[in-house]
Design an enzyme around this catalytic site. Sequence first.
Site, PDB file in Angstrom:
ATOM      1  N   HIS A 259       0.811  -1.216   0.000  1.00  0.00           N
ATOM      2  CA  HIS A 259       0.000   0.000   0.000  1.00  0.00           C
ATOM      3  C   HIS A 259       0.852   1.278   0.000  1.00  0.00           C
ATOM      4  O   HIS A 259       0.412   2.318  -0.501  1.00  0.00           O
ATOM      5  CB  HIS A 259      -0.899  -0.034   1.248  1.00  0.00           C
ATOM      6  CG  HIS A 259      -1.943   1.024   1.289  1.00  0.00           C
ATOM      7  ND1 HIS A 259      -3.240   0.809   0.868  1.00  0.00           N
ATOM      8  CD2 HIS A 259      -1.905   2.322   1.706  1.00  0.00           C
ATOM      9  CE1 HIS A 259      -3.949   1.924   1.029  1.00  0.00           C
ATOM     10  NE2 HIS A 259      -3.156   2.850   1.527  1.00  0.00           N
TER      11      HIS A 259
ATOM     12  N   HIS B 229      -2.032   2.326  -8.053  1.00  0.00           N
ATOM     13  CA  HIS B 229      -2.793   1.671  -9.110  1.00  0.00           C
ATOM     14  C   HIS B 229      -2.842   2.579 -10.332  1.00  0.00           C
ATOM     15  O   HIS B 229      -2.579   3.775 -10.238  1.00  0.00           O
ATOM     16  CB  HIS B 229      -4.222   1.371  -8.655  1.00  0.00           C
ATOM     17  CG  HIS B 229      -5.067   2.596  -8.440  1.00  0.00           C
ATOM     18  ND1 HIS B 229      -4.921   3.420  -7.340  1.00  0.00           N
ATOM     19  CD2 HIS B 229      -6.059   3.145  -9.175  1.00  0.00           C
ATOM     20  CE1 HIS B 229      -5.796   4.418  -7.426  1.00  0.00           C
ATOM     21  NE2 HIS B 229      -6.497   4.281  -8.537  1.00  0.00           N
TER      22      HIS B 229
HETATM   23 ZN   LIG Z   1      -4.028  -0.831  -0.043  1.00  0.00          ZN
END
Ligand SMILES: [Zn+2]
Length: 331
Positions: free
Chosen positions: A110, A163
């Site tokens: 993350h 992303h």
């Molecule tokens: Zn994440």
Amino acid sequence: MPELRHNVLTRDWVIIATERAKRPEDFAKKKERKIIPAYVATCPFCPGNEKMTPPETYVVPDAKGWRIRVSPNKFAALSYLGERQRTFHGTRRTVTGVGIHEVIIETPDHSKTTALLDDREVEAIIQAYLNRFKYASADPRVEQVTIFKNHGEAAGTSLEHPHSQMIGTPVITAHLRDRLINSLKHFDEFGECIYCRVRDLELAEGTRVVVETEHFVSLVPYAALTPFSMLVVPRRHMACFAEINDAEAADLARNLRRTLAKLYRGLDDPDFNYVVRTAPLENTGVKYYHWYVSIIPRLTKMAGFELGSGMFINVSLPEENAKFLRGVQVD
Ligand SMILES: [Zn+2]
Ligand SMILES: [Zn+2]
């Protein structure tokens, strides 16, 4: 006196506001850096939360699960199912909103951003782009495929997990078609690819070049529309992104990561977008168009003048941007 520069690739005029120009380091974020955790229990893109997104369409597995995961966007802009249909009521034209909208989850971690990944990890992202680009391009309902990344709130994302996205739309935009037509006209008139020409002139002059690798060169355009905007251009002439070979994909990863790492370190992790600007797959091999990656740091906002005139004001000097970034040390 300010200078108006013409961007031969976008055909935009840019006022380079030298009198109002800021020094490169003035663009660095002044706010405190947040500590981002490697795992967030509520994040739909973190490992273990795969059920929070639709079933994957592409995955790079590893011993612990996956390294890259692609899935349809849960809040897709377009519907995966349905037929493309056009209707005409006088001047009111519509097309059914069908297409492909996917999210490419770039890493299970993350807290990482492209600048913090290694070359192999970025290479796997490029290979995922290629796979999905070819997949979406093969859909007969799709006319244009856009691959892009939004990093940070000013770039349009609220999801922190690294992303990027791909959207295949049922129409081709004037934005892309105009570029194809204008570069075709240039080719007919001068017998050369305008992008190859710009790249060669920039390499010869050197002042706006940022990172040179074996197959790619990143540079700040002579008439950059916004501060620190950059192009990552292939050295080999290629119209479509899908034309790159494996060695070039690996080198693109190297160049893109280094270029983004310079932004990350030099300007303290600025928000940015990047986008793959490519001819549609059907234009593979044409001599007049040349694909590249556009990096647009979101350091300034478009205001009334830009919106109203279609002209840009850049409050920095492209040559100074490039010089500053060349001086930022990255591995
Ligand atoms: Zn994440
Ligand atoms: Zn070219």
